[in-house]
Design a protein around this motif. Structure first.
Motif, PDB file in Angstrom:
ATOM      1  N   MET A  37       0.846  -1.180   0.000  1.00  0.00           N
ATOM      2  CA  MET A  37       0.000   0.000   0.000  1.00  0.00           C
ATOM      3  C   MET A  37       0.889   1.241   0.000  1.00  0.00           C
ATOM      4  O   MET A  37       1.915   1.265   0.666  1.00  0.00           O
ATOM      5  N   ARG A  38       0.444   2.227  -0.729  1.00  0.00           N
ATOM      6  CA  ARG A  38       1.184   3.490  -0.766  1.00  0.00           C
ATOM      7  C   ARG A  38       0.500   4.516   0.123  1.00  0.00           C
ATOM      8  O   ARG A  38      -0.722   4.587   0.184  1.00  0.00           O
ATOM      9  N   TYR A  39       1.337   5.318   0.777  1.00  0.00           N
ATOM     10  CA  TYR A  39       0.845   6.387   1.634  1.00  0.00           C
ATOM     11  C   TYR A  39       1.613   7.659   1.333  1.00  0.00           C
ATOM     12  O   TYR A  39       2.822   7.620   1.072  1.00  0.00           O
ATOM     13  N   LEU A  40       0.904   8.774   1.383  1.00  0.00           N
ATOM     14  CA  LEU A  40       1.518  10.084   1.263  1.00  0.00           C
ATOM     15  C   LEU A  40       1.565  10.679   2.659  1.00  0.00           C
ATOM     16  O   LEU A  40       0.533  10.803   3.324  1.00  0.00           O
ATOM     17  N   MET A  41       2.765  10.985   3.108  1.00  0.00           N
ATOM     18  CA  MET A  41       2.943  11.627   4.410  1.00  0.00           C
ATOM     19  C   MET A  41       3.313  13.081   4.140  1.00  0.00           C
ATOM     20  O   MET A  41       4.290  13.350   3.438  1.00  0.00           O
ATOM     21  N   GLU A  61      -1.010  26.663   7.480  1.00  0.00           N
ATOM     22  CA  GLU A  61      -1.745  25.445   7.178  1.00  0.00           C
ATOM     23  C   GLU A  61      -1.230  24.759   5.918  1.00  0.00           C
ATOM     24  O   GLU A  61      -1.669  23.670   5.581  1.00  0.00           O
ATOM     25  N   ALA A  62      -0.309  25.405   5.204  1.00  0.00           N
ATOM     26  CA  ALA A  62       0.206  24.851   3.956  1.00  0.00           C
ATOM     27  C   ALA A  62       1.091  23.637   4.223  1.00  0.00           C
ATOM     28  O   ALA A  62       1.650  23.478   5.305  1.00  0.00           O
ATOM     29  N   VAL A  63       1.206  22.794   3.229  1.00  0.00           N
ATOM     30  CA  VAL A  63       2.093  21.635   3.319  1.00  0.00           C
ATOM     31  C   VAL A  63       3.501  22.092   2.954  1.00  0.00           C
ATOM     32  O   VAL A  63       3.707  22.745   1.934  1.00  0.00           O
ATOM     33  N   ALA A  64       4.471  21.768   3.796  1.00  0.00           N
ATOM     34  CA  ALA A  64       5.856  22.186   3.573  1.00  0.00           C
ATOM     35  C   ALA A  64       6.687  21.092   2.918  1.00  0.00           C
ATOM     36  O   ALA A  64       7.683  21.380   2.260  1.00  0.00           O
ATOM     37  N   GLY A  65       6.321  19.840   3.129  1.00  0.00           N
ATOM     38  CA  GLY A  65       7.095  18.746   2.568  1.00  0.00           C
ATOM     39  C   GLY A  65       6.268  17.476   2.499  1.00  0.00           C
ATOM     40  O   GLY A  65       5.184  17.391   3.070  1.00  0.00           O
ATOM     41  N   PHE A  66       6.806  16.476   1.775  1.00  0.00           N
ATOM     42  CA  PHE A  66       6.065  15.227   1.616  1.00  0.00           C
ATOM     43  C   PHE A  66       7.025  14.056   1.493  1.00  0.00           C
ATOM     44  O   PHE A  66       8.205  14.222   1.186  1.00  0.00           O
ATOM     45  N   ALA A  67       6.487  12.866   1.736  1.00  0.00           N
ATOM     46  CA  ALA A  67       7.181  11.609   1.467  1.00  0.00           C
ATOM     47  C   ALA A  67       6.145  10.626   0.953  1.00  0.00           C
ATOM     48  O   ALA A  67       5.073  10.484   1.543  1.00  0.00           O
ATOM     49  N   LEU A  68       6.445   9.973  -0.148  1.00  0.00           N
ATOM     50  CA  LEU A  68       5.597   8.922  -0.679  1.00  0.00           C
ATOM     51  C   LEU A  68       6.255   7.600  -0.321  1.00  0.00           C
ATOM     52  O   LEU A  68       7.417   7.362  -0.666  1.00  0.00           O
ATOM     53  N   ILE A  69       5.534   6.771   0.429  1.00  0.00           N
ATOM     54  CA  ILE A  69       6.107   5.513   0.911  1.00  0.00           C
ATOM     55  C   ILE A  69       5.251   4.335   0.453  1.00  0.00           C
ATOM     56  O   ILE A  69       4.071   4.500   0.166  1.00  0.00           O
ATOM     57  N   GLU A  70       5.872   3.166   0.403  1.00  0.00           N
ATOM     58  CA  GLU A  70       5.150   1.933   0.113  1.00  0.00           C
ATOM     59  C   GLU A  70       5.436   0.956   1.238  1.00  0.00           C
ATOM     60  O   GLU A  70       6.582   0.562   1.458  1.00  0.00           O
ATOM     61  N   LEU A 115       6.278   5.008  10.784  1.00  0.00           N
ATOM     62  CA  LEU A 115       7.286   5.827  10.102  1.00  0.00           C
ATOM     63  C   LEU A 115       7.026   7.310  10.350  1.00  0.00           C
ATOM     64  O   LEU A 115       7.967   8.086  10.534  1.00  0.00           O
ATOM     65  N   ALA A 116       5.761   7.711  10.361  1.00  0.00           N
ATOM     66  CA  ALA A 116       5.423   9.104  10.665  1.00  0.00           C
ATOM     67  C   ALA A 116       5.820   9.451  12.094  1.00  0.00           C
ATOM     68  O   ALA A 116       6.322  10.551  12.365  1.00  0.00           O
ATOM     69  N   ASP A 142       8.338  19.099  17.391  1.00  0.00           N
ATOM     70  CA  ASP A 142       6.937  19.510  17.435  1.00  0.00           C
ATOM     71  C   ASP A 142       6.424  19.899  16.055  1.00  0.00           C
ATOM     72  O   ASP A 142       7.144  20.493  15.255  1.00  0.00           O
ATOM     73  N   GLY A 143       5.160  19.585  15.815  1.00  0.00           N
ATOM     74  CA  GLY A 143       4.545  19.947  14.547  1.00  0.00           C
ATOM     75  C   GLY A 143       3.448  18.971  14.193  1.00  0.00           C
ATOM     76  O   GLY A 143       2.990  18.192  15.020  1.00  0.00           O
ATOM     77  N   GLU A 144       3.039  19.022  12.946  1.00  0.00           N
ATOM     78  CA  GLU A 144       1.911  18.204  12.496  1.00  0.00           C
ATOM     79  C   GLU A 144       2.229  17.562  11.154  1.00  0.00           C
ATOM     80  O   GLU A 144       2.749  18.216  10.253  1.00  0.00           O
ATOM     81  N   SER A 145       1.900  16.293  11.038  1.00  0.00           N
ATOM     82  CA  SER A 145       2.000  15.558   9.780  1.00  0.00           C
ATOM     83  C   SER A 145       0.667  14.855   9.530  1.00  0.00           C
ATOM     84  O   SER A 145      -0.065  14.574  10.464  1.00  0.00           O
ATOM     85  N   VAL A 146       0.398  14.579   8.268  1.00  0.00           N
ATOM     86  CA  VAL A 146      -0.819  13.879   7.875  1.00  0.00           C
ATOM     87  C   VAL A 146      -0.398  12.673   7.047  1.00  0.00           C
ATOM     88  O   VAL A 146       0.486  12.770   6.196  1.00  0.00           O
TER      89      VAL A 146
END
Length: 107
Positions: free
Chosen positions: A1-5, A67-76, A86-87, A96-100
């Motif tokens: 499964m792929r996830y976008l963090m 509220e903007a996204v500053a960075g991403f990681a695509l994982i499988e 992993l998050a 400190d901070g927030e990830s989705v």
């Protein structure tokens, strides 16, 4: 499964220790075949909205830049639990901070 963090910007400036820890984390995930892509995003961007036949393009930055996204990681990974772990590891490194974490559907 792929996830976008995705992660939102923080007030903490990165230092050499953070860069070194993130480098090791990225190398580990890449070697394991888990990390498919990663990167930072420009703070402004362009917003494209539609309403009926009308398409509107608005240049950023936007009022709620925090509220903007500053960075991403695509994982499988094998499961949502693995993606969440992993998050958690990422948040321990950057502080400190927030990830989705969102599952990516499709090929």
């Amino acid at each position: 499964m792929r996830y976008l963090m995705t992660t939102k910007p923080s007030d903490t400036a990165p230092d050499e220790k953070l860069f070194a820890e993130m480098g090791r984390f990225v190398e580990e995930l890449t070697a394991a075949g888990v990390l498919l892509a990663t990167g930072g995003l420009e703070p402004g961007g362009v917003r494209v909205t539609s309403s009926g036949e009308e398409i509107t393009v608005t240049d950023g930055p936007f009022a709620e830049a925090k509220e903007a996204v500053a960075g991403f990681a695509l994982i499988e990974v094998r499961s949502q639990e693995e993606a969440i772990e992993l998050a958690r590891r990422f948040r321990r490194i950057v502080g400190d901070g927030e990830s989705v974490v969102q599952q990516v559907f499709g090929p």
